[in-house]
Design a protein around this motif. Structure first.
Motif, PDB file in Angstrom:
ATOM      1  N   UNK A   1       0.832  -1.209   0.000  1.00  9.64           N
ATOM      2  CA  UNK A   1       0.000   0.000   0.000  1.00  9.64           C
ATOM      3  C   UNK A   1       0.864   1.256   0.000  1.00  9.64           C
ATOM      4  N   UNK A   2       1.905   1.273   0.810  1.00 15.61           N
ATOM      5  CA  UNK A   2       2.798   2.438   0.837  1.00 15.61           C
ATOM      6  C   UNK A   2       3.496   2.619  -0.510  1.00 15.61           C
ATOM      7  N   UNK A   3       3.898   1.518  -1.113  1.00 15.53           N
ATOM      8  CA  UNK A   3       4.497   1.590  -2.446  1.00 15.53           C
ATOM      9  C   UNK A   3       3.511   2.208  -3.438  1.00 15.53           C
ATOM     10  N   UNK A   4       2.254   1.814  -3.347  1.00 18.33           N
ATOM     11  CA  UNK A   4       1.230   2.320  -4.248  1.00 18.33           C
ATOM     12  C   UNK A   4       1.003   3.812  -4.049  1.00 18.33           C
ATOM     13  N   UNK A   5       0.912   4.244  -2.812  1.00 15.12           N
ATOM     14  CA  UNK A   5       0.755   5.674  -2.537  1.00 15.12           C
ATOM     15  C   UNK A   5       1.907   6.463  -3.145  1.00 15.12           C
ATOM     16  N   UNK A   6       3.114   5.955  -2.970  1.00 11.44           N
ATOM     17  CA  UNK A   6       4.280   6.655  -3.488  1.00 11.44           C
ATOM     18  C   UNK A   6       4.263   6.698  -5.015  1.00 11.44           C
ATOM     19  N   UNK A   7       3.818   5.619  -5.646  1.00 11.98           N
ATOM     20  CA  UNK A   7       3.790   5.580  -7.109  1.00 11.98           C
ATOM     21  C   UNK A   7       2.805   6.591  -7.674  1.00 11.98           C
ATOM     22  N   UNK A   8       1.600   6.637  -7.133  1.00 16.80           N
ATOM     23  CA  UNK A   8       0.637   7.601  -7.649  1.00 16.80           C
ATOM     24  C   UNK A   8       1.089   9.032  -7.351  1.00 16.80           C
ATOM     25  N   UNK A   9       1.683   9.247  -6.186  1.00 11.21           N
ATOM     26  CA  UNK A   9       2.243  10.561  -5.857  1.00 11.21           C
ATOM     27  C   UNK A   9       3.300  10.957  -6.898  1.00 11.21           C
ATOM     28  N   UNK A  10       4.145  10.008  -7.301  1.00 10.97           N
ATOM     29  CA  UNK A  10       5.210  10.284  -8.273  1.00 10.97           C
ATOM     30  C   UNK A  10       4.675  10.515  -9.677  1.00 10.97           C
ATOM     31  N   UNK A  11       3.434  10.132  -9.923  1.00 10.85           N
ATOM     32  CA  UNK A  11       2.878  10.251 -11.274  1.00 10.85           C
ATOM     33  C   UNK A  11       2.275  11.624 -11.550  1.00 10.85           C
ATOM     34  N   UNK A  12       2.329  12.529 -10.592  1.00 10.25           N
ATOM     35  CA  UNK A  12       1.673  13.841 -10.738  1.00 10.25           C
ATOM     36  C   UNK A  12       2.014  14.508 -12.069  1.00 10.25           C
TER      37      UNK A  12
ATOM     38  N   UNK B   1      -1.868  18.968 -12.011  1.00  8.51           N
ATOM     39  CA  UNK B   1      -2.181  18.649 -10.627  1.00  8.51           C
ATOM     40  C   UNK B   1      -2.735  17.266 -10.400  1.00  8.51           C
ATOM     41  N   UNK B   2      -3.180  16.592 -11.456  1.00  2.53           N
ATOM     42  CA  UNK B   2      -3.742  15.253 -11.301  1.00  2.53           C
ATOM     43  C   UNK B   2      -2.637  14.212 -11.169  1.00  2.53           C
ATOM     44  N   UNK B   3      -3.005  13.055 -10.633  1.00  2.00           N
ATOM     45  CA  UNK B   3      -2.153  11.883 -10.744  1.00  2.00           C
ATOM     46  C   UNK B   3      -2.567  11.130 -11.996  1.00  2.00           C
ATOM     47  N   UNK B   4      -1.690  10.256 -12.488  1.00  6.55           N
ATOM     48  CA  UNK B   4      -2.031   9.426 -13.644  1.00  6.55           C
ATOM     49  C   UNK B   4      -2.971   8.323 -13.167  1.00  6.55           C
ATOM     50  N   UNK B   5      -4.047   8.111 -13.877  1.00 10.39           N
ATOM     51  CA  UNK B   5      -5.102   7.198 -13.428  1.00 10.39           C
ATOM     52  C   UNK B   5      -4.606   5.776 -13.253  1.00 10.39           C
ATOM     53  N   UNK B   6      -3.678   5.335 -14.102  1.00 12.37           N
ATOM     54  CA  UNK B   6      -3.090   4.002 -13.967  1.00 12.37           C
ATOM     55  C   UNK B   6      -1.575   4.143 -14.012  1.00 12.37           C
ATOM     56  N   UNK B   7      -0.941   3.612 -12.977  1.00 10.94           N
ATOM     57  CA  UNK B   7       0.495   3.851 -12.819  1.00 10.94           C
ATOM     58  C   UNK B   7       1.065   2.772 -11.909  1.00 10.94           C
ATOM     59  N   UNK B   8       2.308   2.311 -12.146  1.00 10.11           N
ATOM     60  CA  UNK B   8       3.246   2.687 -13.194  1.00 10.11           C
ATOM     61  C   UNK B   8       2.736   2.270 -14.578  1.00 10.11           C
ATOM     62  N   UNK B   9       3.203   2.969 -15.585  1.00 10.95           N
ATOM     63  CA  UNK B   9       2.792   2.638 -16.933  1.00 10.95           C
ATOM     64  C   UNK B   9       3.935   2.833 -17.905  1.00 10.95           C
ATOM     65  N   UNK B  10       4.060   1.895 -18.828  1.00  7.87           N
ATOM     66  CA  UNK B  10       5.066   1.993 -19.860  1.00  7.87           C
ATOM     67  C   UNK B  10       4.541   2.663 -21.109  1.00  7.87           C
TER      68      UNK B  10
END
Length: 842
Positions: free
Chosen positions: A440-451, A455-464
């Motif tokens: 869960x913490x990894x997921x929070x960090x990933x969406x945070x990094x996708x900003x 101002x939005x986060x990327x809806x699906x992330x990580x993504x290639x």
């Protein structure tokens, strides 16, 4: 031990020479090996660890003397590249040793797997922390491309199944020259010497693409298992012969010039690596097809576009299997072969088809599986006197397990993408099962990094891949952080992500119209709300899945209400972080949205018609459960009016497929009939919020069993995991549909975490922070129940048995539990602090 911060700056990355990526392939395989002599140390250091760090761009499997020791790197994103650390000491032998790797490189310029990131530079890295283990990747490593294996290209994908999100199916032509390449004694003189891989330039402050960081989650286990049975067979090999192969490894000999086919099954859908061992068979062709279930035979094997599919009883084998395929061609007929696709597969059925050459029989000696998923330490266990609820619990846990690997996944069969809306629910359900929040913490960090810049986060992330954005999914990130606060009360987590939350909320503020409602988003986005039959526009997926009012009026009420609910959650996060002024601002915004919805989207009806309904947009006669649900959750409507609205929400628009046993993808859907009194129905995932609306109005017990009907229907169809929705005959395993976990833990047993707010708790001996546990079971929902629940303060047992005539509920501390537990009966507090071994009867 080498200092991590030092070695990562000079990690020795290598690659094959003369590499060109512009070849139109989504992915390619490369082999690396290093042979070296090794002498065991003296007896005093006999058990010394031999740790190596390993990573690759994009994926690798590492071997030591032919034994698999690591699979990675863990899914990551640009700016943080993970490496694994593995102790290779148990696999070393005196004398010659070989460390080798098979690396899958996804192209950085061609569409490959949508959930695996590739940087512009390919690479492979091994770093040893022990000086006498010379396995640092350098020019002494030998390497070559494995040209005998090809990723099935998008041009050959069966688009009947939908988009090709994963690109990991293989077409293999056996290469006898690679026999024994992972072991000592293999002649690699024809291989190339590796070349150093770096983007650095002399005198230029250029940093590496691979900003290395240790894997934040445990390695995924690969647990041996087997197929359970034979569903069908065709050809000269009888079904009982296939069964003997599965159960007892009795070899099956397929004569030359024959074609055989067998459908193998497991009792429940799973995610696993599959391996076939065989001998002989020069000229044979082997195909593996993976499927979730049998479905209606469409009369074609493949199609250049999605076709309407139909699924019914998942235990019925009279239909046809549709799914992706792997292919293997035998060339040499050597004594032994092993066919094992690089990536794990998801299936309930696997169709194995073999055509042997005209002169050589093929002998299958073993078919094995290794099940894999994130190793969550599930500490919540329960039993109820209701077999239906118990079965729902078991199916929910299996669904979550299959959708949880290195990220949370929407579905393991089709996409393996981590979406914000799906992940919010999967994370929450996980908190109710275990105190392990690493994924869960990894997921929070990933969406945070996708900003993104808006101002939005990327809806699906990580993504290639640069995929279409869904603006509303950013709001679910706010719910994610709030859930983590409620269960862990970690102020550092809340404070880290408040800036991201502010940016998300400001994006929606910038999209308010003159009516005070959230208006249209950018035309390049997909304003997805839910899979709803009435919201489909034929042939236009990106114009579908949102209320038609969005197109006709430019404002869908649900978007304003979702924004309002996120503001409410953000205000509570700000209060927890002692940002009282921002919390007040967000509450004021919420009030403005409520007022706008009530002014423009509330339709008062006569008492005979049932009171109030909220329209799906201003000035339209279109209605959905979604709008009513979030009007209740945001307190846009309260009290008796909210109760009346919820009852009407359930009474109107009974699901037309309630008695249907077939789920079908419609090819001719139309916009909602604006003259119909029906309400468009919420999907399985959105019914989580319908349960919350029932809870908020005080009607939970009244509607609990009614709301479980969709899950009863799925069980009646013999699903072993929960399906995606009722509209698409697509995914049979979707984590967002595992709502029964929450309803059994919090609804039936009444066990829930309650954060101690740092502002509201101040004044009595100073500021308090933390999480307490509130227990308010509802024995009226089930006559007999007994469970042990993982809570923020430890494990708590709850049991009752009305069937035995004992009306009391027992709440007990388990093990070393210690914390604040508020025990309630019908809203009245009856218990206080519990300690290990303590019991409260109510």
């Amino acid at each position: 031990m080498t200092d991590t911060n030092n070695w990562t700056l000079s990690a020795p990355w290598v690659w094959v020479p003369h590499y060109l990526e512009e070849d139109n392939q989504p992915g390619r395989y490369f082999l690396f090996r290093k042979a070296f002599p090794w002498t065991p140390p003296s007896s005093t250091a006999e058990h010394q660890e031999c740790l190596v760090h390993v990573s690759a761009d994009s994926r690798y499997r590492l071997f030591v003397n032919g034994q698999s020791v690591s699979f990675g790197p863990c899914k990551s994103y640009p700016g943080k590249w993970y490496y694994e650390t593995v102790d290779i000491r148990p696999y070393l032998v005196e004398g010659e040793n070989v460390v080798s790797a098979r690396v899958l490189r996804y192209s950085s310029i061609k569409a490959g797997s949508s959930s695996i990131v590739s940087s512009p530079l390919p690479g492979f890295m091994v770093y040893s922390t022990v000086e006498n283990i010379p396995v640092f990747t350098d020019v002494t490593w030998r390497c070559q491309e494995q040209q005998s294996v090809r990723i099935v290209p998008h041009a050959e994908w069966n688009f009947l199944l939908g988009p090709p999100f994963m690109a990991n199916n293989e077409r293999v032509e056996e290469d006898p020259g690679l026999r024994g390449w992972q072991e000592g004694g293999y002649d690699d003189s024809a291989w190339d010497s590796a070349v150093v891989q770096t983007n650095s330039v002399k005198m230029m402050p250029i940093v590496s693409y691979w900003q290395l960081s240790p894997r934040p989650i445990p390695p995924l286990p690969e647990t041996p298992c087997r197929f359970d049975s034979v569903a069908k067979s065709d050809g000269v090999i009888a079904a009982d012969e296939w069964q003997s192969l599965l159960s007892d490894d009795q070899p099956v000999v397929i004569p030359a010039g024959e074609t055989v086919q067998v459908d193998l099954s497991v009792d429940s859908l799973l995610t696993a690596f599959i391996s076939l061992a065989f001998s002989g068979g020069a000229g044979a062709h082997i195909t593996l097809l993976y499927a979730e279930c049998y479905e209606k035979d469409l009369g074609v094997e493949t199609a250049p576009f999605p076709m309407p599919r139909a699924k019914s009883n998942r235990a019925d084998t009279s239909g046809r299997l549709y799914g992706p395929r792997d292919y293997y061609t035998v060339t040499s007929g050597q004594d032994s072969h092993l066919f094992e696709p690089f990536w794990f597969r998801c299936f309930r059925y696997v169709q194995l088809a073999i055509t042997t050459g005209p002169n050589h029989p093929l002998t299958l000696t073993h078919i094995s599986l290794r099940e894999t998923s994130y190793p969550l330490d599930t500490q919540t266990t329960l039993h109820t006197g209701d077999p239906e609820l118990t079965r729902m619990w078991e199916i929910s846990l299996r669904t979550l397990r299959n959708c949880r690997h290195e990220t949370f996944e929407d579905c393991p069969f089709y996409e393996q993408n981590q979406f914000a809306s799906d992940s919010r629910l999967q994370m929450l359900f996980g908190y109710q099962l275990s105190r392990d929040d690493r994924l869960a913490r990894k997921t929070l960090e990933e969406f945070h990094a996708s900003r993104t810049a808006n101002g939005l986060i990327v809806a699906q992330y990580p993504t290639g891949l640069p995929l279409t954005q869904i603006p509303q999914f950013s709001l679910y990130f706010v719910f994610m952080v709030h859930d983590h606060m409620r269960y862990f009360a970690d102020g550092s987590v809340v404070r880290r992500y408040l800036g991201t939350i502010d940016g998300i909320l400001e994006y929606f503020a910038q999209h308010l119209t003159g009516t005070g409602l959230v208006g249209r988003f950018e035309p390049t986005t997909w304003p997805f709300v839910d899979w709803v039959q009435e919201w489909f526009v034929p042939g236009q997926i990106f114009a579908s899945c949102m209320p038609p009012a969005y197109h006709t009026t430019g404002a869908a009420t649900i978007n304003s209400l979702l924004y309002a609910l996120a503001l409410t959650h953000a205000a509570e996060l700000c209060e927890f972080a002692r940002r009282g002024d921002t919390a007040a601002e967000y509450r004021a915004r919420t009030a403005g949205l409520r007022d706008a919805v009530n002014r423009h989207c509330r339709r008062a009806t006569t008492p005979e018609e049932g009171g109030v309904l909220y329209t799906d947009g201003p000035g339209v006669d279109q209605f959905s459960q979604h709008t009513q649900i979030f009007a209740i959750l945001t307190e846009t409507v309260t009290g008796q009016a909210a109760q009346d609205l919820l009852r009407r929400c359930l009474a109107l628009a009974p699901n037309p497929s309630a008695t249907d046993t077939t789920t079908t993808t419609s090819s001719s859907s139309s916009l909602a009939d604006t003259t119909s009194p029906r309400l468009a129905q919420a999907s399985y995932a959105m019914k989580f919020y319908l349960f919350r609306a029932a809870e908020k109005t005080g009607l939970y017990a009244e509607v609990f069993h009614t709301l479980l009907q969709p899950w009863r229907q799925m069980m009646a169809l013999n699903l072993t995991t929960w399906a995606e929705d009722e509209v698409n005959a697509r995914s049979d395993c979707h984590g967002w549909s595992a709502c029964p976990v929450n309803e059994i833990v919090e609804g039936v047993f009444g066990v829930r975490a309650v954060v101690v707010n740092s502002l509201s708790a101040a004044g009595e001996g100073g500021v308090r922070e933390g999480v307490s546990v509130r227990i308010e079971p509802d024995p009226s929902l089930v006559g007999r129940a007994d469970g042990v629940f993982c809570t923020p303060a430890g494990r708590i047992g709850v049991r009752w048995d009305r069937e035995a005539g004992d009306g009391k509920v027992e709440v007990r501390a388990v093990g070393d539990f210690r914390g604040d537990v508020e025990v309630f009966v019908r809203g009245r507090r009856v218990g206080g602090e519990l300690r290990g071994g303590q019991v409260v009867k109510i």
